[in-house]
Scaffold this motif. Structure first.
Motif, PDB file in Angstrom:
ATOM      1  N   VAL A   1      18.914   4.688 -27.660  1.00  0.00           N
ATOM      2  CA  VAL A   1      17.668   5.460 -27.710  1.00  0.00           C
ATOM      3  C   VAL A   1      17.901   6.894 -27.260  1.00  0.00           C
ATOM      4  N   THR A   2      18.633   7.075 -26.163  1.00  0.00           N
ATOM      5  CA  THR A   2      18.871   8.418 -25.626  1.00  0.00           C
ATOM      6  C   THR A   2      19.715   9.256 -26.587  1.00  0.00           C
ATOM      7  N   THR A   3      20.789   8.668 -27.113  1.00  0.00           N
ATOM      8  CA  THR A   3      21.650   9.401 -28.053  1.00  0.00           C
ATOM      9  C   THR A   3      20.867   9.802 -29.301  1.00  0.00           C
ATOM     10  N   LEU A   4      20.023   8.913 -29.804  1.00  0.00           N
ATOM     11  CA  LEU A   4      19.239   9.208 -31.003  1.00  0.00           C
ATOM     12  C   LEU A   4      18.306  10.389 -30.782  1.00  0.00           C
ATOM     13  N   LEU A   5      17.561  10.359 -29.680  1.00  0.00           N
ATOM     14  CA  LEU A   5      16.611  11.444 -29.410  1.00  0.00           C
ATOM     15  C   LEU A   5      17.329  12.784 -29.215  1.00  0.00           C
ATOM     16  N   LEU A   6      18.384  12.791 -28.442  1.00  0.00           N
ATOM     17  CA  LEU A   6      19.099  14.040 -28.165  1.00  0.00           C
ATOM     18  C   LEU A   6      19.842  14.537 -29.404  1.00  0.00           C
ATOM     19  N   ALA A   7      20.405  13.623 -30.192  1.00  0.00           N
ATOM     20  CA  ALA A   7      21.108  14.033 -31.413  1.00  0.00           C
ATOM     21  C   ALA A   7      20.130  14.634 -32.427  1.00  0.00           C
ATOM     22  N   LEU A   8      18.945  14.055 -32.543  1.00  0.00           N
ATOM     23  CA  LEU A   8      17.930  14.619 -33.440  1.00  0.00           C
ATOM     24  C   LEU A   8      17.525  16.026 -32.996  1.00  0.00           C
TER      25      LEU A   8
ATOM     26  N   ALA B   1      28.539  16.944 -35.052  1.00  0.00           N
ATOM     27  CA  ALA B   1      28.452  17.668 -33.779  1.00  0.00           C
ATOM     28  C   ALA B   1      27.211  17.246 -33.007  1.00  0.00           C
ATOM     29  N   ALA B   2      26.101  17.030 -33.711  1.00  0.00           N
ATOM     30  CA  ALA B   2      24.853  16.631 -33.052  1.00  0.00           C
ATOM     31  C   ALA B   2      25.001  15.272 -32.369  1.00  0.00           C
ATOM     32  N   ILE B   3      25.711  14.348 -33.026  1.00  0.00           N
ATOM     33  CA  ILE B   3      25.915  13.021 -32.425  1.00  0.00           C
ATOM     34  C   ILE B   3      26.757  13.126 -31.157  1.00  0.00           C
ATOM     35  N   VAL B   4      27.833  13.935 -31.222  1.00  0.00           N
ATOM     36  CA  VAL B   4      28.689  14.107 -30.037  1.00  0.00           C
ATOM     37  C   VAL B   4      27.907  14.752 -28.898  1.00  0.00           C
ATOM     38  N   VAL B   5      27.127  15.785 -29.202  1.00  0.00           N
ATOM     39  CA  VAL B   5      26.314  16.450 -28.175  1.00  0.00           C
ATOM     40  C   VAL B   5      25.266  15.486 -27.633  1.00  0.00           C
ATOM     41  N   GLY B   6      24.613  14.731 -28.527  1.00  0.00           N
ATOM     42  CA  GLY B   6      23.596  13.788 -28.076  1.00  0.00           C
ATOM     43  C   GLY B   6      24.155  12.741 -27.140  1.00  0.00           C
ATOM     44  N   PHE B   7      25.335  12.191 -27.496  1.00  0.00           N
ATOM     45  CA  PHE B   7      25.937  11.178 -26.636  1.00  0.00           C
ATOM     46  C   PHE B   7      26.414  11.786 -25.315  1.00  0.00           C
TER      47      PHE B   7
ATOM     48  N   LEU C   1      15.820  32.163 -20.210  1.00  0.00           N
ATOM     49  CA  LEU C   1      14.848  31.316 -20.898  1.00  0.00           C
ATOM     50  C   LEU C   1      15.534  30.221 -21.708  1.00  0.00           C
ATOM     51  N   VAL C   2      16.644  30.576 -22.357  1.00  0.00           N
ATOM     52  CA  VAL C   2      17.383  29.579 -23.138  1.00  0.00           C
ATOM     53  C   VAL C   2      17.944  28.486 -22.224  1.00  0.00           C
ATOM     54  N   VAL C   3      18.599  28.898 -21.124  1.00  0.00           N
ATOM     55  CA  VAL C   3      19.218  27.937 -20.208  1.00  0.00           C
ATOM     56  C   VAL C   3      18.164  27.032 -19.582  1.00  0.00           C
ATOM     57  N   LEU C   4      17.110  27.618 -19.046  1.00  0.00           N
ATOM     58  CA  LEU C   4      16.067  26.827 -18.390  1.00  0.00           C
ATOM     59  C   LEU C   4      15.323  25.951 -19.390  1.00  0.00           C
ATOM     60  N   GLY C   5      15.111  26.495 -20.605  1.00  0.00           N
ATOM     61  CA  GLY C   5      14.435  25.705 -21.631  1.00  0.00           C
ATOM     62  C   GLY C   5      15.252  24.490 -22.043  1.00  0.00           C
ATOM     63  N   LEU C   6      16.569  24.675 -22.224  1.00  0.00           N
ATOM     64  CA  LEU C   6      17.436  23.549 -22.581  1.00  0.00           C
ATOM     65  C   LEU C   6      17.517  22.529 -21.448  1.00  0.00           C
ATOM     66  N   THR C   7      17.566  23.027 -20.212  1.00  0.00           N
ATOM     67  CA  THR C   7      17.613  22.110 -19.063  1.00  0.00           C
ATOM     68  C   THR C   7      16.338  21.280 -18.989  1.00  0.00           C
ATOM     69  N   LEU C   8      15.203  21.943 -19.135  1.00  0.00           N
ATOM     70  CA  LEU C   8      13.922  21.234 -19.106  1.00  0.00           C
ATOM     71  C   LEU C   8      13.835  20.233 -20.260  1.00  0.00           C
ATOM     72  N   GLY C   9      14.282  20.668 -21.451  1.00  0.00           N
ATOM     73  CA  GLY C   9      14.262  19.767 -22.603  1.00  0.00           C
ATOM     74  C   GLY C   9      15.138  18.547 -22.390  1.00  0.00           C
ATOM     75  N   LEU C  10      16.346  18.757 -21.801  1.00  0.00           N
ATOM     76  CA  LEU C  10      17.250  17.642 -21.537  1.00  0.00           C
ATOM     77  C   LEU C  10      16.609  16.640 -20.578  1.00  0.00           C
ATOM     78  N   VAL C  11      16.062  17.137 -19.481  1.00  0.00           N
ATOM     79  CA  VAL C  11      15.464  16.258 -18.474  1.00  0.00           C
ATOM     80  C   VAL C  11      14.286  15.488 -19.058  1.00  0.00           C
ATOM     81  N   LEU C  12      13.428  16.169 -19.815  1.00  0.00           N
ATOM     82  CA  LEU C  12      12.247  15.511 -20.385  1.00  0.00           C
ATOM     83  C   LEU C  12      12.624  14.481 -21.434  1.00  0.00           C
ATOM     84  N   LEU C  13      13.574  14.830 -22.332  1.00  0.00           N
ATOM     85  CA  LEU C  13      13.979  13.893 -23.372  1.00  0.00           C
ATOM     86  C   LEU C  13      14.667  12.655 -22.789  1.00  0.00           C
ATOM     87  N   LYS C  14      15.497  12.855 -21.761  1.00  0.00           N
ATOM     88  CA  LYS C  14      16.164  11.705 -21.141  1.00  0.00           C
ATOM     89  C   LYS C  14      15.163  10.833 -20.397  1.00  0.00           C
TER      90      LYS C  14
END
Length: 605
Positions: free
Chosen positions: A96-103, A114-120, A295-308
């Motif tokens: 579930v986590t890999t799918l959401l992050l890869a998407l 690349a998206a699958i590797v980053v997601g995992f 903004l990019v760094v904080l936005g990605l961090t927030l997105g990672l935490v929320l998606l996980k």
């Protein structure tokens, strides 16, 4: 060279001593303090220790020791019980986590591979961080603690084949080289895995028996470190996780009689190196990127935490967990992990990902690890109270030092009998018991009992252990009993120790720990009942008592002989069989016993 190394050690120690206590005092925990200390001394701020990557690689030993200690706490039988959670819940959460992050990565413009590797990679969590947070609050044995550990263990297992596949995904390597390299990696890994388990099962006990026979603590500690690092290196050479190798070695020793000693010797190294690991993670963070594109760094961090967090909520509910457990896991496991550094770096080396993107993602993972302790504290003191039961767990009592002559640890059926006798004799004693309900029941009958863990030095001292003459360890659990004995012998060597042994194995552990006065809890009662049964068969009471009096010293002598071959199962069995034959011969040589047995009337038809 030596002065440079000493300077680095000095910097690490100074940063830890100055910064970590401040964070602990603020209630933010040790982990966040170590991370902040690493940021301060790292290349991005003061640059006192520039080689962050080298420090990170060395500090991996801390994770190895942590997983080894956790393995020591997990007996193979318990691990078999956990297999459903490891492979069922673990595979569901990773998927579930890999799918959401890869998407999300694909939506941001990465190629599917690349998206699958980053997601995992981003889906992996930090094993030392999560286990440290759970350990600080003593929640490793809770339901969410066990499931968190199961997820982390599965992630370590799942990361291995992905790490092998990453180079094959780049530049159509799989099409060029075929599946042979991957198959070779799988066979090598399986062989190393099987070799460690089989070799460990037959070699570890004799090795520690040999080390223990030297009676040198340094040799024993060195043997423990040899086993841990050797198992870790074997797994790394096979392309597997070093932490996984150490964990397996710990599990193989979980049933060993040396477990407590090994854990005590490993603990100081584990704590220091784990702190060094968190400081190295802080050093790895490229704070300059945060200043350039905040903004990019904080936005990605927030997105990672929320998606996980969202993926964990979904996976836990699909697995049948409650909202309470889902919320606990969502907060605990919402960060990236140290294995993500390895996978992303491998992807960059294989030209699957751009190096600038990898640097950005490593910073995002580091920030998510910084955020997790804060979120966990907010969760514990905020959201958790909404679903917490109305009845709170009582806090330990603060015993008053009333100069007792005797301290009794454990006030169940065994300890209460002793307490009644001492009370009748007006001998002052203090009781510590860790069972809150038992304490309440005993207090209703007018007994003075304190609720507390007798293995804690501060509670023992408050109860008067530094002035008392005798400590009676009357707890029924062998592990708890051994913890109390080890602490008492170390901190209060003047105390005379008297202990209740649950069985012969427990008695041997106590004897090896230096306890002389031991009572096996079932022995007196079973011998008394045996005597009464002999009387019931028609043997005169005095002759029945003589039979028991003959048995007791023989059994004590056999117990001491079995202690001499403790840990050697083959010799233990041989000694037990020899003792049985000797007892038969002893009874046959005693004319009074032999005659009375022959006179027992036959069973009526």
């Amino acid at each position: 060279m030596a002065s440079g190394l000493l300077f680095n050690v000095l910097i690490f120690l100074a940063a830890a001593v100055l910064i970590v206590p401040v964070f602990k005092r603020l209630g933010l925990g040790e982990v966040l303090g170590y991370l902040a200390a690493g940021v301060v001394i790292g290349p991005s701020v003061l640059a006192l220790v520039p080689d962050a990557q080298g420090v990170l690689q060395f500090s991996q030993v801390g994770i190895v020791l942590l997983l080894f200690v956790i393995g020591l706490e997990l007996k193979p039988s318990r691990l078999r019980v956990m297999r459903k959670a490891v492979f069922g819940f673990g595979s569901l959460q990773v998927s579930v986590t890999t799918l959401l992050l890869a998407l999300a990565a694909w939506w941001l413009g990465l190629s599917p591979a690349a998206a699958i590797v980053v997601g995992f990679s981003l889906g992996l969590c930090s094993t030392p961080l999560v286990l440290h947070l759970l350990g600080e609050r003593k929640e490793l044995q809770t339901r969410h603690g066990r499931h968190a550990f199961a997820l982390l263990l599965f992630q370590d297992l799942a990361a291995i084949p992905v790490l092998a596949i990453v180079p094959l995904l780049a530049a159509d390597a799989l099409m060029t080289n075929g599946a042979t390299p991957l198959l070779r990696e799988v066979i090598l890994a399986a062989g190393a895995f099987a070799g460690l388990i089989v070799g460990g099962r037959f070699l570890l006990r004799p090795l520690f028996h040999y080390a223990a026979a030297t009676r040198s603590r340094e040799v024993f500690a060195g043997t423990a470190l040899l086993v841990v690092i050797g198992a870790a290196l074997l797994m790394e050479l096979a392309g597997l996780s070093m932490a996984l190798g150490a964990f397996i070695a710990g599990v193989l020793l979980a049933d060993s009689e040396y477990r407590h000693n090994i854990e005590a010797d490993i603990e100081p190294y584990r704590g220091l190196l784990l702190g060094l690991f968190f400081m190295a993670v802080g050093m790895m963070a490229e704070i300059g990127l945060l200043a350039e594109i905040p903004l990019v760094v904080l936005g990605l961090t927030l997105g990672l935490v929320l998606l996980k967090a969202l993926s964990l909520l979904i996976a836990t509910r699909l697995y049948g967990g409650s909202w309470k457990e889902a919320a606990n896991l969502a907060v605990l496991l919402s960060q990236g992990g140290e294995f993500g550094f390895v996978l992303l770096s491998a992807a960059a080396a294989a030209a699957l990902l751009d190096q600038s993107l990898v640097s950005l993602l490593i910073l995002v993972i580091s920030l998510s690890m910084v955020v997790t302790p804060l979120l966990f504290q907010l969760h514990v003191h905020g959201l958790r109270r909404l679903y917490a039961p109305s009845r709170t767990k009582p806090t330990y009592d603060s015993p008053r030092d009333e100069s007792p002559q005797i301290i009794i640890a454990g006030f169940g059926r065994f300890g209460q009998i002793m307490g009644r006798a001492l009370q009748g004799l007006k001998i002052p004693y203090t009781v510590l018991d860790i069972n809150a309900e038992q304490v309440e029941v005993v207090r209703r009958y007018g007994n003075k009992v304190y609720y507390g863990d007798a293995s804690r030095i501060d509670l023992l001292k408050a109860a008067g252990a530094d002035k008392a003459r005798v400590l009676v360890v009357a707890v029924g659990d062998p592990e708890a009993s051994m913890r109390i004995v080890e602490q008492a012998r170390r901190q209060f060597p003047h105390l005379k120790l008297y202990a209740r042994a649950r069985n012969r194995y427990h008695a041997h552990l106590l004897m090896r720990a230096g306890v002389i006065h031991i009572v096996r809890e079932l022995l007196p009662a079973s011998l008394e009942l045996t005597r009464d049964a002999l009387v019931g068969l028609g043997i005169p009471p005095d002759q029945a008592q003589h039979t028991i009096d003959t048995f007791r010293p023989h059994d004590e002598e056999a117990l001491m002989r079995q202690l001499a071959v403790f840990g050697n199962e083959k010799k233990q069995i041989q000694t037990i069989q020899e003792a049985a034959r000797e007892l038969e011969a002893l009874y046959e040589a005693d004319e009074d016993i032999a005659t009375r047995v022959e006179e027992i009337p036959p069973r009526p038809h």
